[in-house]
Design a protein around this motif. Structure first.
Motif, PDB file in Angstrom:
ATOM      1  N   LYS A   1       2.813   7.511   0.532  1.00  0.00           N
ATOM      2  CA  LYS A   1       2.687   6.539   1.625  1.00  0.00           C
ATOM      3  C   LYS A   1       1.206   6.289   1.928  1.00  0.00           C
ATOM      4  N   SER A   2       0.925   5.077   2.390  1.00  0.00           N
ATOM      5  CA  SER A   2      -0.429   4.736   2.851  1.00  0.00           C
ATOM      6  C   SER A   2      -0.360   4.373   4.331  1.00  0.00           C
ATOM      7  N   MET A   3      -1.502   4.336   4.973  1.00  0.00           N
ATOM      8  CA  MET A   3      -1.543   3.960   6.390  1.00  0.00           C
ATOM      9  C   MET A   3      -0.973   2.559   6.570  1.00  0.00           C
ATOM     10  N   LYS A   4      -1.318   1.657   5.679  1.00  0.00           N
ATOM     11  CA  LYS A   4      -0.819   0.284   5.773  1.00  0.00           C
ATOM     12  C   LYS A   4       0.707   0.241   5.671  1.00  0.00           C
ATOM     13  N   GLU A   5       1.270   1.010   4.750  1.00  0.00           N
ATOM     14  CA  GLU A   5       2.726   1.069   4.611  1.00  0.00           C
ATOM     15  C   GLU A   5       3.387   1.634   5.863  1.00  0.00           C
ATOM     16  N   LEU A   6       2.784   2.674   6.440  1.00  0.00           N
ATOM     17  CA  LEU A   6       3.349   3.282   7.645  1.00  0.00           C
ATOM     18  C   LEU A   6       3.298   2.320   8.825  1.00  0.00           C
TER      19      LEU A   6
ATOM     20  N   ALA B   1      -4.423   9.550  10.446  1.00  0.00           N
ATOM     21  CA  ALA B   1      -4.868   9.414   9.057  1.00  0.00           C
ATOM     22  C   ALA B   1      -3.724   9.778   8.128  1.00  0.00           C
ATOM     23  N   VAL B   2      -3.825   9.255   6.907  1.00  0.00           N
ATOM     24  CA  VAL B   2      -2.847   9.565   5.875  1.00  0.00           C
ATOM     25  C   VAL B   2      -3.615   9.954   4.626  1.00  0.00           C
ATOM     26  N   GLY B   3      -3.320  11.141   4.115  1.00  0.00           N
ATOM     27  CA  GLY B   3      -3.919  11.597   2.865  1.00  0.00           C
ATOM     28  C   GLY B   3      -2.904  11.509   1.737  1.00  0.00           C
TER      29      GLY B   3
ATOM     30  N   GLN C   1       7.930   9.373   9.761  1.00  0.00           N
ATOM     31  CA  GLN C   1       6.924   8.518   9.129  1.00  0.00           C
ATOM     32  C   GLN C   1       6.972   8.627   7.605  1.00  0.00           C
ATOM     33  N   LEU C   2       7.031   9.868   7.101  1.00  0.00           N
ATOM     34  CA  LEU C   2       6.968  10.079   5.654  1.00  0.00           C
ATOM     35  C   LEU C   2       8.344  10.084   4.989  1.00  0.00           C
ATOM     36  N   GLU C   3       9.397  10.022   5.807  1.00  0.00           N
ATOM     37  CA  GLU C   3      10.768   9.984   5.309  1.00  0.00           C
ATOM     38  C   GLU C   3      11.096  11.176   4.407  1.00  0.00           C
TER      39      GLU C   3
END
Length: 138
Positions: A118-123, A74-76, A40-42
């Motif tokens: 990264k944001s949730m939308k981007e993921l 969630a993404v922080g 996800q975060l690459e």
């Protein structure tokens, strides 16, 4: 939740009751969730910070194929929080559920938290594109 990988329960994975040892299940969950977060975060510069509630629902026996479902909760700024559902591939019965698994991106040299960008939308968009390339979306 997407089910992304599977494992075969082998004799060395069993406890005294001939069911999947809870510690082995937790090892698998941490590894599968880490792989998911890395994708996800690459980045593979992540550490497990926290694993929240874990509930064991039903046993897995020798020879069972178990599958791991993972989802981003969630993404922080420096972290990602995921959930992992482990279920029996054949029966779809839940074996266990681990919630609030938090991974933090760290600087490879200092080991201090650093932003992943990264944001949730981007993921969500990244996941849709990945599924398209794998022909997993209609």
């Amino acid at each position: 939740m997407r089910f992304l990988s599977r494992r075969l329960v082998m004799p060395n994975d069993l406890n005294y009751a001939n069911a999947l040892f809870g510690g082995r299940a937790l090892e698998w969950i941490d590894e599968e969730a880490a792989i998911y977060a890395i994708c996800q975060l690459e980045t593979n510069h992540l550490v497990t910070k926290h694993i929240g509630e874990i509930s064991f629902e039903s046993p897995a026996l020798q020879g069972d194929v178990v599958e791991f479902g993972l989802a981003t909760k969630a993404v922080g700024r420096t972290s990602i929080t995921v959930s992992c559902l482990v279920r029996n591939k054949a029966t779809k019965k839940t074996i266990c559920f681990a919630d609030d698994i938090v991974f933090v991106r760290v600087d490879p040299e200092t080991k201090k938290p650093m932003p992943h960008g990264k944001s949730m939308k981007e993921l969500e968009s990244q996941t849709r594109e990945e599924l398209k390339t794998l022909n997993m979306l209609e």
